[in-house]
Design a protein around this motif. Structure first.
Motif, PDB file in Angstrom:
ATOM      1  N   LEU A 247      30.634  63.932 -14.700  1.00 42.85           N
ATOM      2  CA  LEU A 247      29.310  64.448 -14.555  1.00 42.85           C
ATOM      3  C   LEU A 247      28.616  64.179 -15.924  1.00 42.85           C
ATOM      4  CD1 LEU A 247      29.955  67.726 -12.517  1.00 42.85           C
ATOM      5  CD2 LEU A 247      28.677  65.711 -11.735  1.00 42.85           C
ATOM      6  N   PHE A 248      29.383  64.597 -16.898  1.00 41.74           N
ATOM      7  CA  PHE A 248      28.564  64.658 -18.341  1.00 41.74           C
ATOM      8  C   PHE A 248      28.340  63.016 -18.890  1.00 41.74           C
ATOM      9  CE2 PHE A 248      29.128  64.352 -22.998  1.00 41.74           C
ATOM     10  CZ  PHE A 248      28.041  65.121 -23.275  1.00 41.74           C
ATOM     11  N   GLU A 249      29.241  62.246 -18.504  1.00 36.41           N
ATOM     12  CA  GLU A 249      28.757  60.752 -18.785  1.00 36.41           C
ATOM     13  C   GLU A 249      27.530  60.180 -17.956  1.00 36.41           C
ATOM     14  OE1 GLU A 249      32.257  58.874 -17.222  1.00 36.41           O
ATOM     15  OE2 GLU A 249      33.471  59.270 -18.917  1.00 36.41           O
ATOM     16  N   ASN A 250      27.251  60.930 -16.750  1.00 33.02           N
ATOM     17  CA  ASN A 250      26.070  60.565 -16.216  1.00 33.02           C
ATOM     18  C   ASN A 250      24.910  61.519 -16.299  1.00 33.02           C
ATOM     19  OD1 ASN A 250      26.813  57.994 -14.252  1.00 33.02           O
ATOM     20  ND2 ASN A 250      28.724  59.266 -14.485  1.00 33.02           N
ATOM     21  N   ALA A 251      24.977  62.416 -17.106  1.00 37.74           N
ATOM     22  CA  ALA A 251      23.903  63.480 -17.267  1.00 37.74           C
ATOM     23  C   ALA A 251      22.792  63.000 -18.409  1.00 37.74           C
ATOM     24  CB  ALA A 251      24.607  64.595 -17.827  1.00 37.74           C
ATOM     25  N   PRO A 252      21.747  63.523 -18.168  1.00 37.47           N
ATOM     26  CA  PRO A 252      20.343  63.323 -19.024  1.00 37.47           C
ATOM     27  C   PRO A 252      20.714  63.376 -20.464  1.00 37.47           C
ATOM     28  CG  PRO A 252      19.698  64.567 -17.205  1.00 37.47           C
ATOM     29  CD  PRO A 252      21.219  64.873 -17.062  1.00 37.47           C
TER      30      PRO A 252
END
Length: 286
Positions: A247-252
């Motif tokens: 999730l963090f890798e794809n977060a804004p």
């Protein structure tokens, strides 16, 4: 000829057995009566009881704690929890004491809300939308932040393209429902979900109109424009910490990842002081 008939019968029995087991798995995964639910009754509390009506017509129970800041927080629990779950309600009270207006809701099929189907966030997104719309209408001009725990975080992400929020905390949330079902269904039923996944997904769509392949919170996260706060435990045995990292890798840009240790699934908020400090640190920039 007899051999061919026998093979047809055998094939038909195998297909029926496969379909039947897949149906059983679907029912176990989606029907609320197959889950243990904690007692959601609380006798003494300060707050206003509210009822929200979702887009699909369900009555969602909530508790509103009014604050004096122009920031409203919607707290969305996870599977089998509820708004009066001690740790969740304590978080709500602690944030309210800091001046925030807090709305705690029971997701459908939980606590005092209507509904009998659990969908991993697919339909629960309507409950989140109802909560956000309630706060926007009651406190116009206030900033809206959602704290979503486990399935509550997934439901919020699935709702994110239909609501405008100013902040989002994802606690113990999965990136893709299918990743979790492979493990959870096998654990619940003792039957390998991977084998029965195709038919189970079909039953879910036929019986309950749940499209499992669309429950991919990470895909909705990619479209967000606000920084999010992602919280997880390194020792989460139900939803691995790798889900949070994905999730963090794809977060804004500007998002933050906080990983605690020695905490079971969806229990990061039991750390209280450390948890609240991280939440407040995130909120002060909104």
């Amino acid at each position: 000829m007899k051999k061919r008939v026998f093979l047809y019968i055998l094939g038909g029995c195998a297909a029926s057995l496969y379909s039947g087991i897949s149906l059983l798995i679907t029912l176990v995964a989606t029907r609320t009566e197959f889950y243990f639910h904690k007692d959601s009754r609380v006798k003494n509390f300060k707050g206003e009881k509210v009822i929200l009506i979702t887009r699909d017509g369900l009555r969602i129970s909530g508790i509103l704690l009014k604050g004096n800041l122009n920031k409203c927080i919607l707290i969305v629990h996870g599977l089998t929890a509820h708004k009066f779950d001690p740790d969740i309600f304590e978080l709500g009270k602690a944030l309210n004491q800091k001046g925030y207006t807090v709305l705690l809701i029971d997701l459908r099929g939980h606590g005092e809300s209507e509904g009998k189907i659990i969908s991993g966030g697919y339909f629960e997104r309507f409950d989140v939308i109802a909560g956000v719309e309630f706060l926007k209408n009651k406190f116009p001009g206030s900033k809206i932040i959602v704290i979503g725990i486990s399935m509550g975080g997934a439901a919020t992400l699935l709702a994110s393209n239909e609501i405008k929020i100013d902040g989002l905390v994802l606690d113990s949330t999965f990136s893709d429902l299918e990743n979790i079902l492979n493990k959870e269904i096998t654990k619940m039923t003792g039957i390998s979900f991977k084998i029965f996944k195709p038919m189970s997904k079909l039953w879910a769509k036929i019986l309950f109109k749940i499209d499992v392949k669309k429950v991919k919170p990470v895909e909705f996260l990619k479209k967000l424009s606000i920084p999010v706060c992602i919280i997880h435990s390194r020792d989460d045995q139900r939803i691995p910490v790798e889900e949070a990292k994905r999730l963090f890798e794809n977060a804004p840009p500007g998002s933050k990842l906080i990983i605690f240790k020695n905490v079971p699934h969806a229990k990061n908020l039991t750390l209280k002081k450390e948890y609240l400090e991280e939440i407040e640190d995130y909120l002060k920039n909104i």
